[in-house]
Design an enzyme around this catalytic site. Structure first.
Site, short mmCIF file in Angstrom:
data_model
loop_
_atom_site.label_atom_id
_atom_site.label_comp_id
_atom_site.label_asym_id
_atom_site.label_seq_id
_atom_site.Cartn_x
_atom_site.Cartn_y
_atom_site.Cartn_z
N ARG A 155 4.51 4.31 -1.79
CA ARG A 155 5.18 3.45 -0.81
C ARG A 155 6.34 2.70 -1.44
NH1 ARG A 155 1.87 -1.47 1.81
NH2 ARG A 155 2.29 -2.41 -0.19
N CYS A 169 8.69 -0.78 -0.21
CA CYS A 169 8.81 -1.85 0.78
C CYS A 169 10.09 -2.60 0.46
CB CYS A 169 7.60 -2.79 0.69
SG CYS A 169 7.67 -4.13 1.91
#
Length: 132
Positions: free
Chosen positions: A109, A111
């Site tokens: 991921r 962010c």
């Protein structure tokens, strides 16, 4: 040898695209999902009234609808990108995100904080999944 054809994924269970893109595209054994914001798929209106937790739940609901339409589940997601207008919301978003992606092998991921998102959303999430 020709490349495998691309296949668009469409579902009424997630918001319709508002531009020249698809909700997701199947290509080479992978699923590439467009970013989802907290739009109600039936009405096209924003959900949450600025509450980042309510927005995150709707975003993930929309994303799961696209995954389902493609024959996938959150467990097949290998990569996500979370876009936040305020990184101060990270802990709240992360807790709700973990309800969907916090089982088994969690996706890789990124962010990032952004200046703005479409329709004044506070959160947007996209993903890539492996097709079974």
């Amino acid at each position: 040898m020709s490349a495998a054809p691309l296949e668009a994924v469409e579902t009424q269970a997630a918001p319709a695209p508002v531009g020249p893109y698809n909700q997701a595209v199947k290509a080479g054994g992978m699923l590439f999902c467009s970013g989802q914001i907290p739009l109600d798929p039936a009405s096209g209106t924003m959900v949450g009234g600025g509450d980042v937790e309510a927005e995150t739940r709707q975003v993930l609901s929309n994303l799961k609808a696209v995954l389902t339409a493609a024959g996938c589940s959150p467990q097949q997601v290998v990569r996500t990108t979370v876009f936040l207008v305020d990184l101060g919301d990270f802990a709240k978003v992360n807790a709700i995100y973990a309800e969907t992606f916090g089982h088994g092998v969690e996706p890789a991921r990124a962010c990032v904080q952004v200046a703005a998102l479409p329709k004044g959303a506070k959160v947007e999430i996209d993903c890539i999944a492996v097709l079974a």
